[in-house]
Every structure is written in C-alpha cells, then in structure tokens.
Enzyme design. Sequence first.
Site, PDB file in Angstrom:
ATOM      1  N   ARG A  51       0.794  -1.220   0.000  1.00  0.00           N
ATOM      2  CA  ARG A  51       0.000   0.000   0.000  1.00  0.00           C
ATOM      3  C   ARG A  51       0.831   1.278   0.000  1.00  0.00           C
ATOM      4  NH1 ARG A  51      -2.800  -3.902   1.602  1.00  0.00           N
ATOM      5  NH2 ARG A  51      -0.832  -4.432   2.548  1.00  0.00           N
ATOM      6  N   THR A  52       1.777   1.359   0.912  1.00  0.00           N
ATOM      7  CA  THR A  52       2.483   2.637   1.071  1.00  0.00           C
ATOM      8  C   THR A  52       3.263   2.961  -0.200  1.00  0.00           C
ATOM      9  OG1 THR A  52       2.682   2.049   3.391  1.00  0.00           O
ATOM     10  CG2 THR A  52       3.963   3.926   2.645  1.00  0.00           C
ATOM     11  N   LYS A  80      26.129  -3.578  -1.189  1.00  0.00           N
ATOM     12  CA  LYS A  80      27.595  -3.670  -1.328  1.00  0.00           C
ATOM     13  C   LYS A  80      28.287  -3.001  -0.152  1.00  0.00           C
ATOM     14  CE  LYS A  80      26.910  -2.456  -6.050  1.00  0.00           C
ATOM     15  NZ  LYS A  80      27.349  -1.512  -7.074  1.00  0.00           N
ATOM     16  N   ARG A 101      11.112   3.924   3.351  1.00  0.00           N
ATOM     17  CA  ARG A 101      10.808   2.955   4.422  1.00  0.00           C
ATOM     18  C   ARG A 101      12.096   2.222   4.760  1.00  0.00           C
ATOM     19  NH1 ARG A 101       5.784  -1.144   4.567  1.00  0.00           N
ATOM     20  NH2 ARG A 101       4.821   0.841   5.131  1.00  0.00           N
ATOM     21  N   HIS A 130       4.903   5.627  11.613  1.00  0.00           N
ATOM     22  CA  HIS A 130       4.432   5.469  10.230  1.00  0.00           C
ATOM     23  C   HIS A 130       3.475   6.642   9.973  1.00  0.00           C
ATOM     24  CE1 HIS A 130       3.211   3.886   6.490  1.00  0.00           C
ATOM     25  NE2 HIS A 130       2.934   2.645   6.822  1.00  0.00           N
TER      26      HIS A 130
HETATM   27  N1   CP Z   1      -0.310  -0.099   5.805  1.00  0.00           N
HETATM   28  C1   CP Z   1       0.897  -0.362   5.261  1.00  0.00           C
HETATM   29  O1   CP Z   1       1.916   0.245   5.625  1.00  0.00           O
HETATM   30  O2   CP Z   1       0.882  -1.334   4.306  1.00  0.00           O
HETATM   31  P1   CP Z   1       2.140  -1.795   3.457  1.00  0.00           P
HETATM   32  O3   CP Z   1       3.125  -2.429   4.414  1.00  0.00           O
HETATM   33  O4   CP Z   1       1.606  -2.742   2.439  1.00  0.00           O
HETATM   34  O5   CP Z   1       2.758  -0.562   2.848  1.00  0.00           O
END
Ligand code: CP
Length: 303
Positions: A51-52, A80, A101, A130
């Site tokens: 999603r993100t 590396k 991320r 998050h």
């Molecule tokens: N909600 C969320 O962060 O989903 P993903 O890990 O799929 O990005």
Amino acid sequence: VRNLIEPRDFTTEELSRLFDLADDIISNPRKYMDVCKGYVLASLFFEPSTRTRLSFETAMNRLGGRVVGFSDAKVSSTSKGESLVDTLRTVENYADICAMRHPKDGAALLATKYLKTMPIINAGDGAHNHPTQTLTDLLTIRHYKGRFDNLKIGFCGDLKFGRTIHSLVRAMNRYDNVKFVFISPEELKMPKIFKSELPENSYTETDDLEGSIKDLDILYMSRVQKERFVSEEEYVRLKDFFILNKEKLDLAKKDMIVMHPLPRVNEISYDVDDDERAVYFQQAKFGMYVRMALIMTLLGLEA
Ligand code: CP
C-alpha cells in the site's frame, strides 16, 4: 526543507488544510493532473510494502510527476556496503522529494541531518513511526466520524511493535476528550514511552476484545508483526490471540467503524468485509489521496 518524520511534525491546523486539499483532490482529480509535472519522487523501500509504496508512486503519477527508486534493498548499492546517508546524498542529486521505508527506528530522522534540498517522508521506520499511515487514518476518521474530538478508540492486537498504532495514538492525543482502549495480550502491550505521553485517565488496558467492543466508536485492528519477533515460537503462540468475526462485531455499536492499516493475516475474518462498518479498503484508498496532498504540500505546489 519541510520533512514528515513523525505525525506531530504538522500542527492540527496544518493537518486540517492537508485534509481539505485531499478532499478537493478526491472531488476534482483532473484539476491536479499536471501539478507535479517536471518533479521526481524517489521511492526507496528497504522493507516490503504494497500500500504505502504503490500509493505514493500512484500519487506522484496522478499529479503528473515521475518516480524513481527501488522496492528491494538488495538491488541498491547498500547491499555492497554503502551507508544509508551516502545513498540519500546521492539520490538528492536526482530527485525533488523522497519517500523512504527502513527497518531501523530513526532512519528517516537521521537522513534529514544530512540532506539540504530534498524533503524526506518517513514511510515507516522499524517499529517506531508510520506518519503517512496516520494521515490516511485521520482522513478516514474525518470522513466517517466527521470529528476527531470525543471519540473512544480501541486499538487491538500487536501494540508493542505496531508503528501505525504508535503514530495514530500520538496524533489523536492532540484532540479533546479522546479515550483509548488498548486491547492486547500481556506480551504485546503498548510501550511505556507512548503511554507516558497520554493523560493518566485517558486510557485503559485489557485483553478482552468482546468486553470492550460495545462502547467503541472506532476499532483499530492490527496484525501481529511477525518480522519484529526474535522467536518464531512466540509469534505462533500469539498470532491468533484476537480474531474479529461477525459474531463479535454484532456486539458493537451500529455506527462503530473497523479500521486496519493492512496487510491483514488472520485477525479479521473475511465475513466481516461485507459489513458496512468495515472501512479498511476504503482507508487504503484514502491513503493515495492524502499522499497526493502531502507531496504537493511539501513541494509547496498549488493547482
Ligand atoms: N499499511 C501499510 O503500511 O501497508 P504496506 O506495508 O503494504 O505498505
């Protein structure tokens, strides 16, 4: 340079403006289709995501911009031995804004100390924060509840490692008369550091989902975070501690909503999906619109 590292980086007034913009994008998407023409988003995912990552990349595409990046750390030169800081200083030469991320708590904050021109958006750092999921969650709450004040929210599942929960609790704590019910097994309780930020009488803790559900305005379910466990055996023992099914949902108020950041594993039965109180797929859709609004805001762009 304006970054988004944790939810409180935006004031509640700024959040309101961001959500107004997201609502306008939802109503008039064509108005925004060239806003980011000539701009590049770096999408750096050192951890898996559906999603993100895809909502960020779709958001930039829908704004007329372009995307570079990777979705697997193994294909970047960090494999590396290159440091994260060197990676980001390099990417800053190519991109105007970056969503990242990373499995390490504080990675996004560290990055901001070395970057001069490229805004960083924390797309999840370890078990820490998050914030763009929080924006998604808040837009969803605003849509279905019409307010942030005077709400009782139950957080259920892995409250120890669940970064979406940590971020949303921090964000909701800024509104008036919000009550939190932390529903978890003993081993996955909300960390003290997050509880210490809350007014003393604003939260309760329990392991009883059925006993708690009837008073809630929002039930926020979460996955037990397998990737953060040291012991596989411990994960297996705890993973199905709570399963929301139709029978349990029948105990809830008619206007309670069920949220979940997704991915789901087993904690919500598929028979719940058809209930109109289950809003988690709509929540994922709001994520794209709020990320469009965020990219525009951090780049200082208007339609
Ligand atoms: N909600 C969320 O962060 O989903 P993903 O890990 O799929 O990005």
